[in-house]
Motif scaffolding. Structure first.
Motif, PDB file in Angstrom:
ATOM      1  N   GLU A 180       0.828  -1.197   0.000  1.00 53.04           N
ATOM      2  CA  GLU A 180       0.000   0.000   0.000  1.00 53.04           C
ATOM      3  C   GLU A 180       0.868   1.255   0.000  1.00 53.04           C
ATOM      4  O   GLU A 180       1.989   1.256   0.508  1.00 53.04           O
ATOM      5  CB  GLU A 180      -0.921   0.050   1.225  1.00 53.04           C
ATOM      6  CG  GLU A 180      -1.846  -1.134   1.373  1.00 53.04           C
ATOM      7  CD  GLU A 180      -1.346  -2.109   2.413  1.00 53.04           C
ATOM      8  OE1 GLU A 180      -2.184  -2.755   3.064  1.00 53.04           O
ATOM      9  OE2 GLU A 180      -0.107  -2.217   2.578  1.00 53.04           O
ATOM     10  N   SER A 181       0.302   2.317  -0.536  1.00 51.73           N
ATOM     11  CA  SER A 181       0.938   3.616  -0.470  1.00 51.73           C
ATOM     12  C   SER A 181      -0.142   4.684  -0.573  1.00 51.73           C
ATOM     13  O   SER A 181      -1.280   4.399  -0.937  1.00 51.73           O
ATOM     14  CB  SER A 181       1.980   3.797  -1.577  1.00 51.73           C
ATOM     15  OG  SER A 181       1.378   3.744  -2.853  1.00 51.73           O
ATOM     16  N   GLU A 194     -13.244  10.837  11.568  1.00 52.78           N
ATOM     17  CA  GLU A 194     -13.561   9.458  11.878  1.00 52.78           C
ATOM     18  C   GLU A 194     -13.039   8.464  10.849  1.00 52.78           C
ATOM     19  O   GLU A 194     -13.117   7.255  11.063  1.00 52.78           O
ATOM     20  CB  GLU A 194     -15.078   9.265  12.066  1.00 52.78           C
ATOM     21  CG  GLU A 194     -15.915   9.824  10.934  1.00 52.78           C
ATOM     22  CD  GLU A 194     -16.461  11.210  11.224  1.00 52.78           C
ATOM     23  OE1 GLU A 194     -17.658  11.445  10.948  1.00 52.78           O
ATOM     24  OE2 GLU A 194     -15.696  12.054  11.734  1.00 52.78           O
ATOM     25  N   ASP A 195     -12.513   8.958   9.727  1.00 55.11           N
ATOM     26  CA  ASP A 195     -11.857   8.090   8.755  1.00 55.11           C
ATOM     27  C   ASP A 195     -10.431   7.743   9.165  1.00 55.11           C
ATOM     28  O   ASP A 195      -9.796   6.911   8.518  1.00 55.11           O
ATOM     29  CB  ASP A 195     -11.832   8.743   7.373  1.00 55.11           C
ATOM     30  CG  ASP A 195     -13.218   8.937   6.783  1.00 55.11           C
ATOM     31  OD1 ASP A 195     -14.064   8.025   6.912  1.00 55.11           O
ATOM     32  OD2 ASP A 195     -13.447   9.999   6.172  1.00 55.11           O
ATOM     33  N   THR A 196      -9.932   8.376  10.197  1.00 59.06           N
ATOM     34  CA  THR A 196      -8.573   8.119  10.659  1.00 59.06           C
ATOM     35  C   THR A 196      -8.412   6.660  11.057  1.00 59.06           C
ATOM     36  O   THR A 196      -9.162   6.144  11.889  1.00 59.06           O
ATOM     37  CB  THR A 196      -8.225   9.028  11.836  1.00 59.06           C
ATOM     38  OG1 THR A 196      -8.223  10.392  11.403  1.00 59.06           O
ATOM     39  CG2 THR A 196      -6.854   8.684  12.402  1.00 59.06           C
ATOM     40  N   ALA A 197      -7.441   5.999  10.459  1.00 65.89           N
ATOM     41  CA  ALA A 197      -7.216   4.576  10.710  1.00 65.89           C
ATOM     42  C   ALA A 197      -5.998   4.124   9.928  1.00 65.89           C
ATOM     43  O   ALA A 197      -5.474   4.850   9.078  1.00 65.89           O
ATOM     44  CB  ALA A 197      -8.435   3.750  10.283  1.00 65.89           C
ATOM     45  N   VAL A 198      -5.562   2.915  10.229  1.00 63.61           N
ATOM     46  CA  VAL A 198      -4.623   2.230   9.357  1.00 63.61           C
ATOM     47  C   VAL A 198      -5.438   1.499   8.305  1.00 63.61           C
ATOM     48  O   VAL A 198      -6.350   0.737   8.634  1.00 63.61           O
ATOM     49  CB  VAL A 198      -3.728   1.241  10.124  1.00 63.61           C
ATOM     50  CG1 VAL A 198      -2.812   0.494   9.157  1.00 63.61           C
ATOM     51  CG2 VAL A 198      -2.906   1.974  11.174  1.00 63.61           C
ATOM     52  N   TRP A 200      -2.652  -9.931   2.427  1.00 68.40           N
ATOM     53  CA  TRP A 200      -2.766  -8.638   3.093  1.00 68.40           C
ATOM     54  C   TRP A 200      -1.526  -7.793   2.884  1.00 68.40           C
ATOM     55  O   TRP A 200      -0.408  -8.318   2.817  1.00 68.40           O
ATOM     56  CB  TRP A 200      -2.969  -8.831   4.607  1.00 68.40           C
ATOM     57  CG  TRP A 200      -4.269  -9.452   4.947  1.00 68.40           C
ATOM     58  CD1 TRP A 200      -4.567 -10.783   4.966  1.00 68.40           C
ATOM     59  CD2 TRP A 200      -5.457  -8.762   5.326  1.00 68.40           C
ATOM     60  NE1 TRP A 200      -5.876 -10.962   5.330  1.00 68.40           N
ATOM     61  CE2 TRP A 200      -6.447  -9.755   5.562  1.00 68.40           C
ATOM     62  CE3 TRP A 200      -5.780  -7.425   5.494  1.00 68.40           C
ATOM     63  CZ2 TRP A 200      -7.744  -9.420   5.957  1.00 68.40           C
ATOM     64  CZ3 TRP A 200      -7.059  -7.092   5.887  1.00 68.40           C
ATOM     65  CH2 TRP A 200      -8.025  -8.084   6.116  1.00 68.40           C
ATOM     66  N   GLY A 201      -1.732  -6.508   2.786  1.00 67.73           N
ATOM     67  CA  GLY A 201      -0.631  -5.573   2.781  1.00 67.73           C
ATOM     68  C   GLY A 201      -0.229  -5.195   4.186  1.00 67.73           C
ATOM     69  O   GLY A 201      -0.825  -5.636   5.178  1.00 67.73           O
ATOM     70  N   GLN A 202       0.778  -4.359   4.287  1.00 66.70           N
ATOM     71  CA  GLN A 202       1.331  -3.996   5.591  1.00 66.70           C
ATOM     72  C   GLN A 202       0.567  -2.869   6.275  1.00 66.70           C
ATOM     73  O   GLN A 202       0.755  -2.635   7.472  1.00 66.70           O
ATOM     74  CB  GLN A 202       2.805  -3.594   5.433  1.00 66.70           C
ATOM     75  CG  GLN A 202       3.053  -2.164   4.980  1.00 66.70           C
ATOM     76  CD  GLN A 202       2.698  -1.908   3.527  1.00 66.70           C
ATOM     77  OE1 GLN A 202       2.478  -2.835   2.743  1.00 66.70           O
ATOM     78  NE2 GLN A 202       2.638  -0.625   3.159  1.00 66.70           N
ATOM     79  N   GLY A 203      -0.277  -2.185   5.547  1.00 65.26           N
ATOM     80  CA  GLY A 203      -1.048  -1.084   6.088  1.00 65.26           C
ATOM     81  C   GLY A 203      -0.415   0.265   5.822  1.00 65.26           C
ATOM     82  O   GLY A 203       0.801   0.398   5.740  1.00 65.26           O
TER      83      GLY A 203
END
Length: 116
Positions: free
Chosen positions: A6-7, A88-92, A106-109
């Motif tokens: 991811e990026s 509220e969209d804040t997340a990994v 899965w990716g690393q986040g």
């Protein structure tokens, strides 16, 4: 092992936009579905958006009308365009993919932080 990277995460203000990218080490043609999950601090991981082979797409209610998932076969990449971001969209955010029925890869986040 299939690798998803991811990026595109970062720090933005509320109302701004980001585009996340997820690039696979091999062709994404083999995946029946790909999607984006997110996990906020102290909360369970949730499926945010999904794209299947049709292609059909689906979104969690909280992001409908703001987020769009898409794919680029040539680049082996799926995207999550995130508009009108809210705190509220804040997340990994995690990219995931499935060849069968499970989310096997899965990716690393990547961290997305939205300030007020």
């Amino acid at each position: 092992q299939e690798q998803l990277v991811e990026s595109g995460g970062g720090l933005v203000q509320a109302g701004e936009s980001l585009r996340l990218s997820c690039t696979a080490s091999g062709s994404i043609l083999k995946f029946n579905k790909m999607g984006w999950f997110r996990q906020a601090p102290g909360q369970q991981r949730e499926l945010v958006a999904r794209i299947s082979t049709g292609p059909t797409t689906s979104y969690v209610d909280s992001v409908k009308g703001r987020f769009t998932i898409s794919r680029d076969w040539a680049k082996n990449t799926v995207y999550l365009q995130m508009n009108s971001l809210k705190p509220e969209d804040t997340a990994v955010y995690y990219c995931a993919a499935s060849i069968t029925t499970e989310w096997e890869y899965w990716g690393q986040g990547t961290q997305v932080t939205v300030s007020s």
